[in-house]
Write an enzyme that holds these catalytic residues in place. Structure first.
Site, PDB file in Angstrom:
ATOM      1  N   ARG A 110       0.833  -1.141   0.046  1.00 19.01           N
ATOM      2  CA  ARG A 110       0.103   0.048   0.207  1.00 19.01           C
ATOM      3  C   ARG A 110       0.665   1.238   0.019  1.00 19.01           C
ATOM      4  NH1 ARG A 110      -5.054   2.121   2.091  1.00 19.01           N
ATOM      5  NH2 ARG A 110      -4.702   4.476   1.203  1.00 19.01           N
ATOM      6  N   ARG A 118      -5.597   1.384  -4.752  1.00 21.35           N
ATOM      7  CA  ARG A 118      -4.771   0.657  -3.891  1.00 21.35           C
ATOM      8  C   ARG A 118      -4.714  -0.603  -3.766  1.00 21.35           C
ATOM      9  NH1 ARG A 118      -8.711   4.133  -0.226  1.00 21.35           N
ATOM     10  NH2 ARG A 118      -8.001   5.565  -1.523  1.00 21.35           N
ATOM     11  N   ASP A 141      -6.593  -1.532   1.280  1.00 19.84           N
ATOM     12  CA  ASP A 141      -6.953  -0.625   2.397  1.00 19.84           C
ATOM     13  C   ASP A 141      -7.740  -1.235   3.276  1.00 19.84           C
ATOM     14  OD1 ASP A 141      -7.605   1.905   3.192  1.00 19.84           O
ATOM     15  OD2 ASP A 141      -9.652   2.072   2.127  1.00 19.84           O
ATOM     16  N   ASP A 149      -9.769  -0.182   6.835  1.00 20.78           N
ATOM     17  CA  ASP A 149     -10.365   0.898   7.594  1.00 20.78           C
ATOM     18  C   ASP A 149     -10.837   0.309   8.909  1.00 20.78           C
ATOM     19  OD1 ASP A 149      -9.797   3.136   5.673  1.00 20.78           O
ATOM     20  OD2 ASP A 149     -11.585   2.524   4.851  1.00 20.78           O
TER      21      ASP A 149
END
Length: 162
Positions: A85, A94, A97, A99
């Site tokens: 990344r 990307r 990812d 989160d």
């Protein structure tokens, strides 16, 4: 060590073999210290939002973890880095990812981390896999998941075949 809380992690990728990357990311989440991977959603496809590039493959994971929000965020960023990344600009395509969407009932706003995730209630690619795992979930400070899903219903997402 503190008592475990349920944390929710959003996963996404749109470069390389995204389904394979998400599978590897689920494995990495399962290997986190002081954490147990409790559930993983199906994979979902969505178009990039406020960006360009190939469609994303997204998912959500549920973890029971004793890691603090900051420690969990650092672990997620280490997994992202291990998968190549980079962050050349906002919303860039990307390889991976991760989160941190929710960490128990924590409501937090620091320069490094905001909980609940500031856009989780606005993104169908998060709401649909999250609802697949916890349809009755209540987002701290925002309320039940269902009305937010209705708000984001115009965003095209589709569940991928297993």
């Amino acid at each position: 060590m503190s008592l475990p809380v349920r944390a929710w992690v959003g996963l996404g990728a749109n470069l390389g073999d995204a389904p394979a990357t998400l599978s590897a990311a689920f494995d990495a989440l399962a290997a986190l210290p002081q954490s147990v991977l409790v559930a993983r959603s199906s994979l979902w496809r969505s178009a990039p939002i406020e960006s360009s590039g190939p469609d994303y493959v997204n998912a959500v994971a549920a973890l029971d973890t004793s890691l603090s929000p900051g420690a969990l965020l650092a672990a997620l960023q280490a997994i992202e880095a291990a998968h190549g990344r980079t962050r050349p600009y906002r919303n860039a395509p990307r390889t991976l990812d991760l989160d941190l969407l929710l960490h128990g009932d924590t409501v937090l706003q620091t320069p490094a981390l905001t909980l609940p995730h500031p856009r989780l209630h606005l993104r169908a690619f998060v709401l649909e896999p999250l609802a697949e795992l916890a349809a009755e979930l209540v987002i701290p400070g925002l309320g039940p998941l269902a009305p937010w899903r209705a708000t984001a219903a115009a965003q095209a997402v589709s569940r991928l075949a297993p």
